[in-house]
Design a protein around this motif. Structure first.
Motif, PDB file in Angstrom:
ATOM      1  N   PHE A 215       1.041  -1.113   0.404  1.00 22.64           N
ATOM      2  CA  PHE A 215      -0.181  -0.573  -0.288  1.00 22.64           C
ATOM      3  C   PHE A 215       0.822   1.417   0.396  1.00 22.64           C
ATOM      4  O   PHE A 215       0.575   2.932  -1.215  1.00 22.64           O
ATOM      5  CB  PHE A 215      -1.295   0.017   1.222  1.00 22.64           C
ATOM      6  CG  PHE A 215      -1.241   1.343   1.374  1.00 22.64           C
ATOM      7  CD1 PHE A 215      -2.584   1.625   0.860  1.00 22.64           C
ATOM      8  CD2 PHE A 215      -0.720   1.731   3.182  1.00 22.64           C
ATOM      9  CE1 PHE A 215      -2.943   3.185   0.981  1.00 22.64           C
ATOM     10  CE2 PHE A 215      -2.048   3.661   3.503  1.00 22.64           C
ATOM     11  CZ  PHE A 215      -2.926   3.714   2.521  1.00 22.64           C
ATOM     12  N   ASP A 216       1.666   1.519   0.985  1.00 25.72           N
ATOM     13  CA  ASP A 216       2.475   2.629   1.064  1.00 25.72           C
ATOM     14  C   ASP A 216       3.483   2.630   0.100  1.00 25.72           C
ATOM     15  O   ASP A 216       3.701   3.932  -0.952  1.00 25.72           O
ATOM     16  CB  ASP A 216       3.619   2.824   2.008  1.00 25.72           C
ATOM     17  CG  ASP A 216       3.046   2.553   3.330  1.00 25.72           C
ATOM     18  OD1 ASP A 216       2.017   2.547   3.737  1.00 25.72           O
ATOM     19  OD2 ASP A 216       3.885   1.629   4.428  1.00 25.72           O
TER      20      ASP A 216
ATOM     21  N   LEU B 169       2.510   2.142  -3.723  1.00 20.27           N
ATOM     22  CA  LEU B 169       2.153   1.934  -4.666  1.00 20.27           C
ATOM     23  C   LEU B 169       1.443   3.317  -4.376  1.00 20.27           C
ATOM     24  O   LEU B 169       1.364   4.748  -5.560  1.00 20.27           O
ATOM     25  CB  LEU B 169       0.621   1.351  -4.643  1.00 20.27           C
ATOM     26  CG  LEU B 169       0.649   0.038  -5.448  1.00 20.27           C
ATOM     27  CD1 LEU B 169      -1.138  -0.686  -5.157  1.00 20.27           C
ATOM     28  CD2 LEU B 169       0.496  -0.181  -6.233  1.00 20.27           C
ATOM     29  N   VAL B 170       1.383   4.437  -3.302  1.00 14.79           N
ATOM     30  CA  VAL B 170       1.063   5.983  -2.467  1.00 14.79           C
ATOM     31  C   VAL B 170       2.156   6.782  -3.226  1.00 14.79           C
ATOM     32  O   VAL B 170       1.783   7.705  -3.956  1.00 14.79           O
ATOM     33  CB  VAL B 170       0.570   5.745  -1.136  1.00 14.79           C
ATOM     34  CG1 VAL B 170       1.108   7.773  -1.094  1.00 14.79           C
ATOM     35  CG2 VAL B 170      -0.830   5.342  -0.550  1.00 14.79           C
ATOM     36  N   ARG B 171       3.173   5.739  -2.868  1.00 17.97           N
ATOM     37  CA  ARG B 171       4.372   6.657  -3.182  1.00 17.97           C
ATOM     38  C   ARG B 171       4.706   6.954  -5.059  1.00 17.97           C
ATOM     39  O   ARG B 171       5.349   7.666  -5.846  1.00 17.97           O
ATOM     40  CB  ARG B 171       5.534   6.082  -3.032  1.00 17.97           C
ATOM     41  CG  ARG B 171       6.743   6.856  -2.637  1.00 17.97           C
ATOM     42  CD  ARG B 171       8.249   5.739  -2.225  1.00 17.97           C
ATOM     43  NE  ARG B 171       8.716   4.909  -2.396  1.00 17.97           N
ATOM     44  CZ  ARG B 171       9.581   4.347  -3.702  1.00 17.97           C
ATOM     45  NH1 ARG B 171      10.551   5.491  -4.466  1.00 17.97           N
ATOM     46  NH2 ARG B 171       9.566   3.471  -3.706  1.00 17.97           N
ATOM     47  N   ARG B 172       4.676   5.243  -6.304  1.00 14.17           N
ATOM     48  CA  ARG B 172       4.721   5.173  -7.033  1.00 14.17           C
ATOM     49  C   ARG B 172       3.957   5.508  -8.046  1.00 14.17           C
ATOM     50  O   ARG B 172       3.863   5.951  -9.343  1.00 14.17           O
ATOM     51  CB  ARG B 172       5.057   3.745  -6.787  1.00 14.17           C
ATOM     52  CG  ARG B 172       6.416   3.176  -6.350  1.00 14.17           C
ATOM     53  CD  ARG B 172       6.838   1.738  -6.490  1.00 14.17           C
ATOM     54  NE  ARG B 172       7.762   1.600  -6.291  1.00 14.17           N
ATOM     55  CZ  ARG B 172       8.402   0.154  -6.549  1.00 14.17           C
ATOM     56  NH1 ARG B 172       8.320  -0.573  -7.417  1.00 14.17           N
ATOM     57  NH2 ARG B 172       9.063  -0.363  -5.611  1.00 14.17           N
ATOM     58  N   SER B 173       2.489   5.507  -7.931  1.00 10.05           N
ATOM     59  CA  SER B 173       1.291   5.656  -8.758  1.00 10.05           C
ATOM     60  C   SER B 173       1.256   7.185  -9.281  1.00 10.05           C
ATOM     61  O   SER B 173       1.097   8.289  -9.118  1.00 10.05           O
ATOM     62  CB  SER B 173       0.168   5.071  -8.399  1.00 10.05           C
ATOM     63  OG  SER B 173      -0.827   5.372  -9.294  1.00 10.05           O
ATOM     64  N   GLN B 174       1.192   6.667 -10.591  1.00 10.69           N
ATOM     65  CA  GLN B 174       0.991   7.810 -10.967  1.00 10.69           C
ATOM     66  C   GLN B 174      -0.574   8.491 -12.337  1.00 10.69           C
ATOM     67  O   GLN B 174      -0.585   9.859 -11.733  1.00 10.69           O
ATOM     68  CB  GLN B 174       1.833   8.279 -12.613  1.00 10.69           C
ATOM     69  CG  GLN B 174       3.448   8.802 -12.147  1.00 10.69           C
ATOM     70  CD  GLN B 174       4.254   9.796 -11.061  1.00 10.69           C
ATOM     71  OE1 GLN B 174       3.360  10.658 -11.749  1.00 10.69           O
ATOM     72  NE2 GLN B 174       4.726   9.118  -9.921  1.00 10.69           N
ATOM     73  N   THR B 175      -1.446   7.842 -12.190  1.00 13.00           N
ATOM     74  CA  THR B 175      -2.719   7.422 -12.416  1.00 13.00           C
ATOM     75  C   THR B 175      -3.788   7.925 -10.732  1.00 13.00           C
ATOM     76  O   THR B 175      -4.666   8.135 -11.511  1.00 13.00           O
ATOM     77  CB  THR B 175      -3.345   6.687 -13.448  1.00 13.00           C
ATOM     78  OG1 THR B 175      -3.413   5.303 -11.901  1.00 13.00           O
ATOM     79  CG2 THR B 175      -1.972   6.719 -14.419  1.00 13.00           C
ATOM     80  N   ALA B 176      -3.084   7.579  -9.838  1.00 14.38           N
ATOM     81  CA  ALA B 176      -3.820   7.547  -8.404  1.00 14.38           C
ATOM     82  C   ALA B 176      -4.478   8.696  -8.852  1.00 14.38           C
ATOM     83  O   ALA B 176      -3.851   9.740  -7.631  1.00 14.38           O
ATOM     84  CB  ALA B 176      -3.398   6.508  -7.527  1.00 14.38           C
ATOM     85  N   LEU B 177      -5.507   8.864  -7.830  1.00 15.12           N
ATOM     86  CA  LEU B 177      -6.032  10.748  -7.218  1.00 15.12           C
ATOM     87  C   LEU B 177      -6.062  10.018  -5.917  1.00 15.12           C
ATOM     88  O   LEU B 177      -5.311  10.987  -5.448  1.00 15.12           O
ATOM     89  CB  LEU B 177      -7.949   9.821  -7.606  1.00 15.12           C
ATOM     90  CG  LEU B 177      -8.445  11.727  -6.988  1.00 15.12           C
ATOM     91  CD1 LEU B 177      -7.832  13.008  -7.264  1.00 15.12           C
ATOM     92  CD2 LEU B 177      -9.943  11.599  -6.686  1.00 15.12           C
TER      93      LEU B 177
ATOM     94  N   VAL C 229      -5.383   6.056  -2.638  1.00 17.03           N
ATOM     95  CA  VAL C 229      -5.603   5.288  -2.703  1.00 17.03           C
ATOM     96  C   VAL C 229      -5.502   4.619  -0.624  1.00 17.03           C
ATOM     97  O   VAL C 229      -4.763   5.453  -0.101  1.00 17.03           O
ATOM     98  CB  VAL C 229      -3.746   4.402  -2.495  1.00 17.03           C
ATOM     99  CG1 VAL C 229      -3.769   3.119  -2.774  1.00 17.03           C
ATOM    100  CG2 VAL C 229      -3.576   4.862  -3.873  1.00 17.03           C
ATOM    101  N   SER C 230      -5.980   3.181  -1.047  1.00 14.03           N
ATOM    102  CA  SER C 230      -6.788   3.660   1.099  1.00 14.03           C
ATOM    103  C   SER C 230      -6.039   1.675   1.180  1.00 14.03           C
ATOM    104  O   SER C 230      -6.385   0.808   0.263  1.00 14.03           O
ATOM    105  CB  SER C 230      -7.892   2.979   0.236  1.00 14.03           C
ATOM    106  OG  SER C 230      -8.924   2.993   0.284  1.00 14.03           O
TER     107      SER C 230
END
Length: 271
Positions: free
Chosen positions: A94-95, A97-105, A107-108
């Motif tokens: 989860f951490d 994805l929060v750090r790497r994602s460029q498309t996410a508004l 993440v929970s």
């Protein structure tokens, strides 16, 4: 004049036929009436089904991706032995994805603590749906408030003993109203109610906040192991506006393969 005469005669003929064949007339009218009401009922049912389905989609989000061990729908042909080998989502993933994602508004990370007993003074609710989620839960799901508010970022980070409860829970525990600011007891802990979800009712997917008790994930960490498979952990990724769910899913798949160091061809936990 001839036209009016023909019209008059036709009307009299029709009226006389109807008068002399009352039973046939009644059955004809009854058949037409039943047919009309049947068509209206079918269209009403279709519209209701469509509205309920749209309500469910709106709540889930049109471009949200769910990462979890088991798919939402299983049948006798499902390769359960493959799903059984899948890992459950972890806080570390989860951490990342929060750090790497460029498309996410947003993440929970979310878990379901199963049904528990909730108390307020002499009032008790059995089988309450207790969930815990990281701070961006309000961005990955859509819901409204009847009273109060959502967690602040400080409350989420600190794991404060606060909760948002569903309409039905509030009604059972506080029949006279005024739930916000009161303390309820969950899992042996006193927790302050800061908000009440708006009444929803069950939708076509059975999704409703009416019986939910939502806790900050960091508070749940102090009570249970939030990565335990028994709590059905999942990660929800909601894409930015203007980005399709296909693009979000493609990025999430790539990131999860990288985070888990999976070789091409191996399954990951996107349902």
């Amino acid at each position: 004049m001839i036209f009016l005469k023909l019209l008059k005669e036709s009307f009299l003929f029709a009226y006389d036929a109807l008068r002399q064949n009352k039973l046939r007339t009644f059955l004809s009218l009854l058949g037409v009436t039943i047919g009309i009401f049947t068509i209206i009922s079918v269209f009403s049912a279709v519209d209701t089904l469509k509205n309920n389905l749209q309500k469910s989609v709106n709540k889930l989000g049109s471009n949200s991706i769910y990462i979890q061990k088991w798919p939402w729908v299983n049948n006798e042909d499902s390769p359960w032995w493959k799903y059984l080998q899948r890992p459950d989502p972890k806080i570390r993933e989860f951490d990342e994805l929060v750090r790497r994602s460029q498309t996410a508004l947003a993440v929970s990370y979310e878990i379901n603590i199963d049904n528990r007993i909730v108390k307020y003074q002499s009032n008790t609710v059995d089988g309450a749906q207790i969930d815990a989620a990281s701070h961006d839960h309000d961005k990955t799901w859509n819901f409204d408030f009847e009273d109060g508010r959502y967690f602040t970022e400080m409350e989420s980070r600190a794991g404060s003993p606060v909760t948002v409860i569903g309409h039905d829970i509030a009604k059972d525990l506080f029949p006279d109203g005024g739930a916000v600011g009161k303390q309820i007891k969950i899992m042996g802990r006193n927790i302050t109610v800061i908000g009440v979800f708006k009444k929803e009712g069950n939708d076509i997917l059975g999704i409703s906040d009416d019986k939910e008790i939502l806790l900050p994930l960091n508070f749940a960490k102090n009570v249970i192991d939030v990565q335990n498979a028994n709590y059905n952990p999942q990660i929800v990724v909601r894409g930015r506006n203007g980005i399709s769910d296909v693009e979000v899913e493609s990025e999430v798949r790539g990131l999860m393969r990288s985070i888990r160091r999976l070789q091409p061809g191996l399954m990951i936990t996107l349902p």
